[in-house]
Design a protein around this motif. Structure first.
Motif, PDB file in Angstrom:
ATOM      1  N   ASN A   1      15.704   6.411  88.470  1.00 15.61           N
ATOM      2  CA  ASN A   1      15.477   4.976  88.402  1.00 15.61           C
ATOM      3  C   ASN A   1      14.066   4.674  88.886  1.00 15.61           C
ATOM      4  O   ASN A   1      13.797   4.644  90.091  1.00 15.61           O
ATOM      5  N   ALA A   2      13.136   4.439  87.949  1.00 20.41           N
ATOM      6  CA  ALA A   2      11.736   4.219  88.294  1.00 20.41           C
ATOM      7  C   ALA A   2      11.565   2.969  89.149  1.00 20.41           C
ATOM      8  O   ALA A   2      10.718   2.931  90.052  1.00 20.41           O
ATOM      9  N   ALA A   3      12.353   1.951  88.881  1.00 17.94           N
ATOM     10  CA  ALA A   3      12.238   0.710  89.647  1.00 17.94           C
ATOM     11  C   ALA A   3      12.623   0.922  91.111  1.00 17.94           C
ATOM     12  O   ALA A   3      11.952   0.427  92.024  1.00 17.94           O
ATOM     13  N   LEU A   4      13.703   1.684  91.341  1.00 18.33           N
ATOM     14  CA  LEU A   4      14.112   1.975  92.720  1.00 18.33           C
ATOM     15  C   LEU A   4      13.077   2.830  93.436  1.00 18.33           C
ATOM     16  O   LEU A   4      12.806   2.647  94.627  1.00 18.33           O
ATOM     17  N   LEU A   5      12.484   3.806  92.729  1.00 15.52           N
ATOM     18  CA  LEU A   5      11.450   4.648  93.324  1.00 15.52           C
ATOM     19  C   LEU A   5      10.249   3.798  93.708  1.00 15.52           C
ATOM     20  O   LEU A   5       9.709   3.934  94.820  1.00 15.52           O
TER      21      LEU A   5
END
Length: 449
Positions: A147-151
């Protein structure tokens, strides 16, 4: 009281010309504290500015004062800001006394800076710097598997105090599958900005010793080779393994073992670390100590003539990393290494691949398991300890094989071999403002598939 009265009567009876004036001690910090503060500033400014130049970057004095020199040890913190500093091609000088010469840190081409002894005077000589070949290969960047957004939320959180109120994050880099999936820097810092590793250097020292073991130049189970420990000296039984595991049984000058006389005072490693007495049976207790790692490195010093630390750094592609020495040439590998975030990621990669780089075994087979094994006495707290690495083997939400190289002011290289993930966090956290590496690791890992 009687003594005071007699002294007063005697003074009253003496002629005015015969009375000795009372000497009032100077107010403010002692000379030794001021000298140490000046040494701290001279070495920090020298290393920050000169290693950045060698790496192809730039650091300003204002940036160093706002980061590396902000929120340091309380007794030195105010002093370093008021002390004038002079920077030239070869040295950095910080005045601290009206009679004594300034504290000097000199730049040694290829090795960073050296803090000189108190009272040393610079003769004005200059050694032309020879820059090492810049063959750094850029990491391949990739979108994260997960999950790029969470990273991104976790990385951004590191810079805004989410993992520690008042902490000062200067760089974050995340490798997944040997590719950069996140990389961010604070203003004034970048890919070509080395920072002091502080005690991450201890894990680098363990790696240098591991490479020596692989070559047959060291044996961790054998007694450490310390020339001053001879004959019936019980310290001669201390093994290299016990030094790497912080279980030597030697005393330490302070809790946490600040080694200011070596780090900033100009005292040489071999003048001090061999003198501490034994106060517990070797292998019987854990006490985190700079002395243990300095002794471990000193015990393989004969190997450095043919295999200096820079040789290993070059093999790993760490071309913007400098291991500093004292003025006698002893490596201060408990703290004095300056390195970039990308170079520390390369260091982490070596362990993520069990000591093998590009098909070549750099560390002995089983070395990862060795440094990850809590076989010695353990510290109190959230993390265990192996051999120069901290362990996250009991941290919820973190794989039990996770190890970390931790350093003062928030330096972390966190390695998860089972997932081929390396997390680098650099910081200049003020005293008392702690960054939480476990929570940060948990959030980064949760964001990655």
């Amino acid at each position: 009281m009687r003594i005071l009265i007699l002294a007063a009567v005697a003074a009253f009876a003496l002629p005015a010309a015969a009375q000795t004036p009372v000497q009032t001690p100077p107010s403010g910090p002692s000379a030794s504290v001021r000298a140490m503060a000046a040494g701290y500033k001279a070495l920090t400014v020298c290393s920050a500015v000169k290693t950045a130049e060698a790496a192809g970057g730039t650091r300003t004095l204002e940036s160093v004062e706002a980061n590396e020199l902000m929120g340091i040890y309380p007794e030195l913190d105010g002093l370093v800001r008021e002390m004038p500093v002079e920077i030239d091609l070869q040295s950095v000088a910080v005045a601290w006394d009206e009679v004594m010469p300034p504290r000097f840190a000199t730049h040694e081409p290829g090795q960073g800076c050296v803090i000189m002894p108190m009272g040393w005077r610079y003769d004005g000589s200059y050694v032309m710097a020879t820059h090492h070949p810049r063959r750094n290969e850029a990491f391949e960047a990739a979108e994260p598997a997960g999950n790029a957004a969470l990273l991104n939320e976790a990385v951004e959180g590191a810079f805004v105090g989410h993992y520690g109120d008042g902490s000062n994050t200067t760089a974050v880099l995340v490798l997944q599958g040997d590719r950069i999936v996140a990389e961010e820097y604070a203003e004034g810092f970048g890919v070509d900005t080395p920072q002091r590793t502080w005690s991450v250097a201890k894990s680098l020292a363990g790696t240098i010793i591991g490479a020596a073991v692989q070559r047959g130049g060291a044996d961790v189970e054998a007694p450490a080779t310390i020339a001053d420990w001879r004959g019936d000296d019980p310290r001669a039984a201390i093994t290299l393994d016990q030094l790497l595991r912080m279980s030597s049984g030697l005393t330490s000058d302070t809790a946490g073992n600040r080694t200011d006389a070596i780090y900033f005072g100009g005292v040489a490693v071999d003048e001090q670390v061999t003198t501490w007495p034994l106060i517990a049976p070797p292998g019987a207790r854990f006490r985190y100590a700079n002395n243990d790692i300095l002794l471990a490195v000193l015990s393989i010093a004969s190997d450095f003539k043919d295999h200096p630390p820079a040789e290993l750094f070059r093999r790993l592609g760490m071309y913007d990393t400098w291991a500093e020495t004292d003025w006698r040439g002893n490596y201060v590998l408990s703290s004095q290494v300056w390195s970039t975030a990308r170079d520390l990621a390369r260091f982490g990669q070596l362990y993520a691949h069990d000591g093998v780089l590009n098909g070549e075994r750099i560390l002995p087979e089983g070395w990862l398991e060795y440094v990850s094994r809590p076989s010695g006495p353990q510290p109190m707290g959230e993390q265990g300890y192996g051999a120069t690495f901290w362990l996250m083997n009991t941290s919820e939400g973190v794989p039990p094989d996770t190890i970390s190289a931790n350093g003062n002011r928030g330096q972390y290289v966190i390695i998860v071999p089972s997932r081929n993930i390396v997390i680098v966090r650099r910081g200049e956290d003020p005293t008392g403002k702690r960054f939480d590496p476990i929570a940060f690791t948990r959030d980064v890992l949760a964001a990655l598939d």
